[in-house]
Design a protein around this motif. Structure first.
Motif, mmCIF file in Angstrom:
data_model
loop_
_atom_site.group_PDB
_atom_site.id
_atom_site.type_symbol
_atom_site.label_atom_id
_atom_site.label_comp_id
_atom_site.label_asym_id
_atom_site.label_seq_id
_atom_site.Cartn_x
_atom_site.Cartn_y
_atom_site.Cartn_z
ATOM 1 N N VAL A 70 0.928 -1.315 0.009
ATOM 2 C CA VAL A 70 -0.062 0.120 0.000
ATOM 3 C C VAL A 70 0.906 1.295 0.058
ATOM 4 O O VAL A 70 2.067 1.151 0.420
ATOM 5 N N THR A 86 -5.681 -0.210 2.589
ATOM 6 C CA THR A 86 -5.230 -1.260 3.641
ATOM 7 C C THR A 86 -6.394 -2.418 4.207
ATOM 8 O O THR A 86 -6.498 -3.343 4.052
ATOM 9 N N ARG A 87 -7.537 -1.442 4.457
ATOM 10 C CA ARG A 87 -8.733 -2.079 4.952
ATOM 11 C C ARG A 87 -9.324 -3.051 3.897
ATOM 12 O O ARG A 87 -9.714 -4.149 3.852
ATOM 13 N N ILE A 97 0.763 -6.457 5.440
ATOM 14 C CA ILE A 97 0.689 -5.045 4.710
ATOM 15 C C ILE A 97 2.027 -4.664 4.832
ATOM 16 O O ILE A 97 2.692 -4.364 5.607
ATOM 17 N N LEU A 99 3.863 -1.302 3.766
ATOM 18 C CA LEU A 99 3.521 0.038 3.599
ATOM 19 C C LEU A 99 4.757 0.917 3.174
ATOM 20 O O LEU A 99 5.576 0.875 4.010
ATOM 21 N N VAL A 121 -2.257 3.385 9.879
ATOM 22 C CA VAL A 121 -1.882 2.142 9.102
ATOM 23 C C VAL A 121 -2.091 0.701 9.807
ATOM 24 O O VAL A 121 -2.620 -0.149 9.968
ATOM 25 N N CYS A 125 -5.028 -2.557 10.815
ATOM 26 C CA CYS A 125 -4.207 -3.930 10.576
ATOM 27 C C CYS A 125 -4.673 -4.755 11.881
ATOM 28 O O CYS A 125 -4.067 -4.518 13.060
ATOM 29 N N LEU A 131 2.387 -5.684 10.003
ATOM 30 C CA LEU A 131 2.701 -4.286 8.980
ATOM 31 C C LEU A 131 4.038 -4.288 8.933
ATOM 32 O O LEU A 131 4.759 -4.202 9.974
#
Length: 253
Positions: A70, A86-87, A97, A99, A121, A125, A131
């Motif tokens: 993302v 993200t969602r 994820i 990022l 973010v 999560c 993350l």
């Protein structure tokens, strides 16, 4: 020794296809390749638009986790957009994820941009989603700033700090890795490390594993604490484990 390193690297590999030409057929191939005769890779890492397809292929609870990216690769999107991205990815079935932090804003002196992005973010999560925060160290360049970006990402809740997107001229380097691994050690937090981009051979992997062992201990690197982001590394791993000649080195990630 090479075989031991190859087996370790396989268990830590985020097998990646973030190529511009990636399509549904490529995702089918990637999911198949991630399940090798010598065991599965840790994860696949793919564009968000393919997460639902990969989840359909792998199913729930599969040994191969699904990672997606993302704010990628620019790091420039608004926080709200990245949270929404993200969602959606998690709804589609992403386990992890990756990022991109707003590294350009950070380089312009805006440290809060990193903190705000990672914090927001991370809040999107739910456990056990992990993350990983991509610092883009090849663009940050300055060792002191790489350390500062690492500290900010860790403090804001990143579960991993990752070197690179693989989309810039300089990606993972041992120099950046040493700085980031030291930041993890000195934080005292259970944060992982992911070198990404340019890790193409078992010898390359061994170099990063040795750095991790020297800084954080021989038993530190596991799928919960260490990943390789690579597309070409799997070929060399399989060549070593299968007793074959190494394939030609790919030019990409």
């Amino acid at each position: 020794m090479r075989e031991t390193t190859a087996r370790k690297a396989l268990s830590l590999l985020d097998l990646t296809d973030l190529s511009d030409g990636c399509d549904a057929a490529a995702i089918e191939t990637l999911c198949r390749q991630a399940q090798t005769p010598f065991g599965p890779t840790a994860a696949i890492c793919i564009w968000p638009r393919f997460v639902a397809q990969a989840r359909g292929i792998l199913g729930e609870g599969h040994a191969v986790r699904i990672a997606t990216v993302v704010n990628f690769p620019s790091g420039d999107l608004p926080v709200a957009d990245v949270v929404a991205e993200t969602r959606q990815a998690i709804t589609d079935g992403a386990d992890e994820i990756d990022l991109v932090v707003p590294y350009r804003a950070f380089l312009a002196g805006n440290e809060a941009a990193v903190t705000d992005m990672v914090t927001a973010v991370k809040a999107a999560c739910p456990a056990p989603v992990r993350l990983k925060t991509i610092l883009e160290t090849g663009e940050i360049k300055d060792p002191a700033l790489i350390r500062r970006a690492s500290d900010l990402a860790i403090a804001a809740g990143g579960d991993f700090i990752k070197t690179s997107t693989g989309k810039v001229a300089v990606n993972a380097t041992p120099e950046a890795a040493e700085i980031m691994l030291t930041a993890i050690k000195e934080s005292g937090k259970p944060v992982g490390f992911k070198p990404a981009g340019g890790v193409r051979t078992v010898a390359d992997a061994g170099l990063y594993l040795a750095l991790a062992a020297n800084i954080l201990g021989a038993d530190w690197a596991s799928p919960k604490t260490f990943r390789f982001g690579a597309s070409g590394l799997l070929g060399d791993i399989l060549a070593v484990l299968g007793g074959q000649a190494a394939p030609a080195k790919p030019a990409g990630y």
